[in-house]
Scaffold this active site. Structure first.
Site, mmCIF file in Angstrom:
data_model
loop_
_atom_site.group_PDB
_atom_site.id
_atom_site.type_symbol
_atom_site.label_atom_id
_atom_site.label_comp_id
_atom_site.label_asym_id
_atom_site.label_seq_id
_atom_site.Cartn_x
_atom_site.Cartn_y
_atom_site.Cartn_z
ATOM 1 N N LYS A 277 0.842 -1.194 0.000
ATOM 2 C CA LYS A 277 0.000 0.000 0.000
ATOM 3 C C LYS A 277 0.876 1.243 0.000
ATOM 4 C CE LYS A 277 -3.868 -1.904 2.709
ATOM 5 N NZ LYS A 277 -4.937 -1.728 1.712
ATOM 6 N N ARG A 351 -10.139 -11.647 2.159
ATOM 7 C CA ARG A 351 -10.991 -12.707 1.590
ATOM 8 C C ARG A 351 -10.279 -14.046 1.618
ATOM 9 N NH1 ARG A 351 -11.647 -9.388 -3.892
ATOM 10 N NH2 ARG A 351 -11.162 -7.749 -2.399
HETATM 11 N N1 BES Z 1 -8.013 -3.885 4.680
HETATM 12 C C1 BES Z 1 -8.198 -3.471 3.344
HETATM 13 C C2 BES Z 1 -9.516 -2.730 3.115
HETATM 14 C C3 BES Z 1 -9.647 -1.388 3.763
HETATM 15 C C4 BES Z 1 -9.349 -0.247 3.065
HETATM 16 C C5 BES Z 1 -10.137 -1.274 5.036
HETATM 17 C C6 BES Z 1 -9.510 0.986 3.659
HETATM 18 C C7 BES Z 1 -10.301 -0.040 5.648
HETATM 19 C C8 BES Z 1 -9.987 1.078 4.949
HETATM 20 C C9 BES Z 1 -8.204 -4.687 2.426
HETATM 21 O O1 BES Z 1 -7.399 -5.737 2.805
HETATM 22 C C10 BES Z 1 -7.693 -4.230 1.100
HETATM 23 O O2 BES Z 1 -6.569 -3.855 1.028
HETATM 24 N N2 BES Z 1 -8.539 -4.292 0.090
HETATM 25 C C11 BES Z 1 -8.180 -3.882 -1.210
HETATM 26 C C12 BES Z 1 -8.731 -4.886 -2.180
HETATM 27 C C13 BES Z 1 -8.212 -4.723 -3.574
HETATM 28 C C14 BES Z 1 -6.738 -5.046 -3.640
HETATM 29 C C15 BES Z 1 -8.984 -5.654 -4.474
HETATM 30 C C16 BES Z 1 -8.780 -2.514 -1.443
HETATM 31 O O3 BES Z 1 -9.881 -2.252 -0.980
HETATM 32 O O4 BES Z 1 -8.115 -1.691 -2.064
HETATM 33 MN MN MN Z 2 -5.405 -5.534 2.106
#
Ligand code: BES
Ligand code: MN
Ligand code: ZN
Length: 502
Positions: A277, A351
């Site tokens: 990230k 997931r």
């Molecule tokens: N933990 C994150 C989702 C999240 C984002 C929670 C912002 C709280 C605030 C999750 O694991 C994630 O990174 N999801 C990705 C999925 C994508 C790679 C398909 C996302 O939402 O960007």
């Molecule tokens: Mn994630």
């Protein structure tokens, strides 16, 4: 903090502050507000007619009494428009006036039972909401920093009839206990990731189990290998912290073998892994175990309320970090149910761990299943920070959850799961892949989870938008919100009740 009932006239109570209220648009104060106004020789009504006190929801007006009343301060809590009023607004305004009075150094405050008798709201519902609003609104994460203000030590709820005291005490007890469970969830989520590792989460669960006489189990990497939890293990590969699969069981119905399953995403830190990230805001990803904290502490509240139902919380816990041993984009994992998963993004890790947790919950025979997860940024984009997204394979169960949410003031919104979008999770080389395309990300994530649920009724609640707050407002404080606890507790109570009736 103590919350007590006191029988008598609020105007005569010796406290640092007393709290009355006003609906928006009322030109004349009524009830207790009018009585206080009279002792204050019309000060409140003149402030109302000057437009200084409007009664807008969340407004807390402070009036000093200069010896006219035993209490030095009268706070007038704005209840908003009468037609918009509900129990959740009692929670909200209580959080607001408690914080306002804490800032003014009040240690002992007295309040009327706001809203009771209005729109069918019972005295005890108001008392319960005030207890919750006070404890939730005054919450702070003070483990690493001294609080800015001194605590409110005592809240007195003034009532007229002595006969109501016992039922009100029960209501306060319930409100306190649920709020304390929510604050425990907040503490766990606010804890930095270096102090809330998967191992420390298992320790916390063990401590809870000891305290509330629950069954606790924890599985290590080797157990996961034996059970074939390739998806959970895949995510855990990049971290030096050993992953844990935790279960916590409450048995309230000895005669039944059946139990409801609450599953919670327990990523104690989500860096994204190799699909890392951006560094800005990455610290927020210590919150990625909010689902786990919610299911654990919901069981804490349930264990104290003792409904006749069995509940098992299942928590897959791991960090998601990049390293030389980390999961890579393009890797293929084999989940516990035998399905193969092509990992497109290592940041879609929630997931993956839930896939195996869902299989495991079904192996235990848990039904129905409800999972809570900070799963997708897309859900936050879709619904904002007030509404959690609700998905599932069983409309009856979805309706029950929406009803429980509505009753407890947690805002949830059902999202669709159209068959057509399943296309997005198709892989060229495996049974499924772990990301869809740019659009509908919360939905494709839910559809991915559905691949790991057979015929068990199941609901998935995406709390990515609602698990933490950047603003303080009403009973919501900055940081973790503890969202979902009230809904799960209410669901367990109402399920137990309806099963008993049949
Ligand atoms: N933990 C994150 C989702 C999240 C984002 C929670 C912002 C709280 C605030 C999750 O694991 C994630 O990174 N999801 C990705 C999925 C994508 C790679 C398909 C996302 O939402 O960007
Ligand atoms: Mn994630
Ligand atoms: Zn995550």
């Amino acid at each position: 903090m103590e919350i007590k009932i006191i029988v008598g006239d609020i105007a005569q109570i010796e406290a640092d502050a007393i709290v009355v209220n006003l609906f928006e648009g009322m030109e004349q104060p009524g009830g207790a507000t009018a009585a206080v106004d009279e002792v204050l020789e019309g000060v409140l009504s003149s402030l109302i007619s000057r437009g200084e006190i409007k009664g807008k929801f969340g407004e807390v007006s402070i009036v000093h009494t200069f010896g006219k009343l035993p209490a030095g301060i009268v706070a007038i809590a704005g209840l908003g428009k009468r037609q918009d009023f509900n129990v959740d607004r009692i929670r909200g305004i209580t959080g607001d006036f408690c914080r306002a009075l804490r800032k003014l150094n009040c240690h002992r405050i007295a309040t009327i039972l706001h809203g009771s008798g209005i729109g069918g709201i019972e005295l005890e519902a108001s008392a319960e909401a005030i207890a919750e609003g006070a404890l939730l609104g005054l919450y702070g994460f003070t483990k690493y920093k001294k609080p800015e203000y001194e605590d409110i030590e005592e809240i007195l709820l003034a009532v007229r009839e002595k006969g109501k005291v016992p039922i009100l005490e029960t209501a306060i007890g319930k409100g306190k206990l649920v709020a304390e469970a929510i604050n425990l969830a907040r503490d766990m989520v606010n804890e930095p990731a270096n102090c809330m590792t998967p191992g420390q989460m298992a320790e916390a669960a063990k401590e809870i189990a000891g305290k509330y006489n629950l069954e606790f189990k924890v599985f290590d990497r080797e157990d996961m290998e034996t059970m074939g939890m390739g998806a959970l293990l895949g995510v855990a590969k990049g971290s030096n912290q050993p992953p844990k699969l935790i279960t916590l069981s409450y048995k309230g119905d000895e005669r039944s073998e059946k139990a409801v399953g609450f599953l919670g995403k327990g990523i104690t830190f989500d860096s994204g892994g190799i699909s890392i990230k951006p560094s800005e805001g990455m610290n927020e990803m210590k919150d990625d175990m909010a689902g786990a904290a919610t299911v654990m502490t919901a069981v804490v509240a349930i264990a104290q309320l003792k409904p006749k139902i069995n509940v098992t919380a299942v928590i897959p816990a791991t960090e998601n970090l990049p390293s030389g041993t980390a999961l890579k984009p393009g890797d293929v994992l084999k989940a516990m149910n035998g399905k193969t998963i092509e990992v497109i993004s290592t940041d879609a890790e929630g997931r993956l761990i839930l896939a195996d947790a869902l299989s495991y919950a079904q192996k235990l025979g848990l039904s129905p299943l409800i999972d809570l997860a900070t799963l997708t940024g897309a859900c936050r984009v879709a619904l904002g920070t007030l509404y959690s997204g609700v998905f599932g394979n069983d409309q009856d169960l979805i309706d029950k959850i929406l009803k429980a949410a509505e009753k407890t003031g947690e805002r949830m919104w059902q999202m669709p799961m159209p068959e057509e979008y399943k296309e997005q999770n198709k892989s060229e080389i495996a049974d499924v892949k772990n990301t869809g395309n740019r659009y509908g990300g919360a939905i494709t994530a839910a559809l991915f989870l559905a691949e790991f649920v057979d015929n068990t009724p199941w609901v998935h609640i995406d709390i990515a938008g609602t698990a933490s707050s950047t603003k303080e407002s009403g009973y919501i404080t900055k940081g973790a919100t503890g969202v979902g606890v009230r809904t799960l507790v209410e669901l367990a109570l109402s399920e137990a009740k309806s099963r008993e009736a049949t």
